[in-house]
Design a protein around this motif. Structure first.
Motif, mmCIF file in Angstrom:
data_model
loop_
_atom_site.group_PDB
_atom_site.id
_atom_site.type_symbol
_atom_site.label_atom_id
_atom_site.label_comp_id
_atom_site.label_asym_id
_atom_site.label_seq_id
_atom_site.Cartn_x
_atom_site.Cartn_y
_atom_site.Cartn_z
ATOM 1 N N ALA A 106 33.427 41.521 87.327
ATOM 2 C CA ALA A 106 33.045 40.125 87.134
ATOM 3 C C ALA A 106 34.214 39.311 86.591
ATOM 4 O O ALA A 106 34.519 38.218 87.095
ATOM 5 C CB ALA A 106 31.845 40.041 86.180
ATOM 6 N N ASP A 107 34.901 39.853 85.578
ATOM 7 C CA ASP A 107 36.053 39.149 85.026
ATOM 8 C C ASP A 107 37.196 39.108 86.032
ATOM 9 O O ASP A 107 37.945 38.126 86.097
ATOM 10 C CB ASP A 107 36.521 39.816 83.730
ATOM 11 C CG ASP A 107 35.570 39.554 82.572
ATOM 12 O OD1 ASP A 107 34.714 38.657 82.707
ATOM 13 O OD2 ASP A 107 35.672 40.260 81.559
ATOM 14 N N ALA A 108 37.341 40.165 86.833
ATOM 15 C CA ALA A 108 38.394 40.195 87.847
ATOM 16 C C ALA A 108 38.189 39.084 88.870
ATOM 17 O O ALA A 108 39.150 38.440 89.306
ATOM 18 C CB ALA A 108 38.419 41.549 88.532
ATOM 19 N N CYS A 109 36.946 38.850 89.260
ATOM 20 C CA CYS A 109 36.650 37.760 90.205
ATOM 21 C C CYS A 109 37.097 36.422 89.634
ATOM 22 O O CYS A 109 37.699 35.600 90.339
ATOM 23 C CB CYS A 109 35.158 37.725 90.519
ATOM 24 S SG CYS A 109 34.579 39.072 91.577
ATOM 25 N N GLU A 110 36.810 36.212 88.351
ATOM 26 C CA GLU A 110 37.191 34.950 87.722
ATOM 27 C C GLU A 110 38.705 34.811 87.620
ATOM 28 O O GLU A 110 39.268 33.741 87.883
ATOM 29 C CB GLU A 110 36.560 34.859 86.334
ATOM 30 C CG GLU A 110 36.782 33.527 85.631
ATOM 31 C CD GLU A 110 36.186 32.351 86.391
ATOM 32 O OE1 GLU A 110 36.745 31.237 86.259
ATOM 33 O OE2 GLU A 110 35.183 32.543 87.113
#
Length: 223
Positions: free
Chosen positions: A34-38
């Motif tokens: 999820a953080d990687a997507c952001e």
């Protein structure tokens, strides 16, 4: 070079980030998809290092999401899941390379250079400004074929300025080239790096000068 490392083992991630830092590479680290997507929405990376076992899912599911979003950044999977069938899954799943843990940092660097040499991912060719020649792939700097040894952060500042020679480079752009998003940046840290870099270039008769653009950033000009 700026990388995104997606790895949930913090001790390994810290060690890997430190080892890559010694190679002149800035590494942003996250433990979740999820953080990687952001982070990939907010930043542009030269390469992504991706673990498969992550708290919020299978790492390979991240690859098609990126490609659908038009992100072509090369991805190297770093994982303990290294059986032949798992390597096939990774490569068929869109990974540009697949490296089993444990691995040598030298092998990872070689694989990074290999994926970045591919035409679609080709990094900048050598940059010449003044008497300086910079090899962005290997992070080598020479003056009239003589190596110029620079501390990592000064080298990254020089590369960022040289890529935009004769143009003002914003402080925020230089800071992004030198620090990862987790680091606290002291108010005068960038100025200190540039002051030392300016003196080294002058002492080496590099044929370039770093100019401060008050309140905006810096500019590299040939003498």
């Amino acid at each position: 070079m700026r990388l995104l490392l997606i790895e949930d083992e913090k001790e390994l991630a810290d060690a890997l980030s430190a080892a890559l830092g010694k190679q002149g590479i800035v590494t942003d680290h996250t433990m979740s998809l999820a953080d990687a997507c952001e982070l990939t929405r907010q930043n542009t990376y030269d390469a992504i290092l991706l673990d498969r076992r992550l708290p919020d899912g299978e790492g390979l599911t991240f690859i098609p999401k990126l490609r659908r979003a038009g992100v072509e950044t090369p991805i190297i999977v770093l994982t303990a899941r290294n059986e032949p069938i798992e390597r096939i899954e990774g490569l068929d799943g869109g990974a540009d390379d697949y490296l089993g843990k444990p691995f040598l940092i030298e092998e990872l660097m070689a694989r990074l250079r290999a994926v970045l040499r591919r035409p679609v991912n080709l990094v900048e060719p050598q940059i010449t400004v003044g008497r300086i020649v910079i090899d962005p792939l290997h992070l080598n700097v020479t003056i009239d074929s003589t190596p110029l040894e620079l501390p990592r952060r000064e080298l990254l500042v020089l590369l960022a300025l040289a890529k935009r020679k004769d143009k003002t480079v914003l402080r925020s752009t230089l800071e992004a080239a030198v620090y990862n998003y987790e680091e606290e940046i002291q108010s005068n840290a960038l100025d200190a790096h540039i002051s030392r870099l300016r003196k080294r270039l002058l002492d080496a008769s590099a044929g370039v000068t770093v100019h401060a653009i008050r309140g905006v950033g810096y500019l590299l000009k040939e003498e």
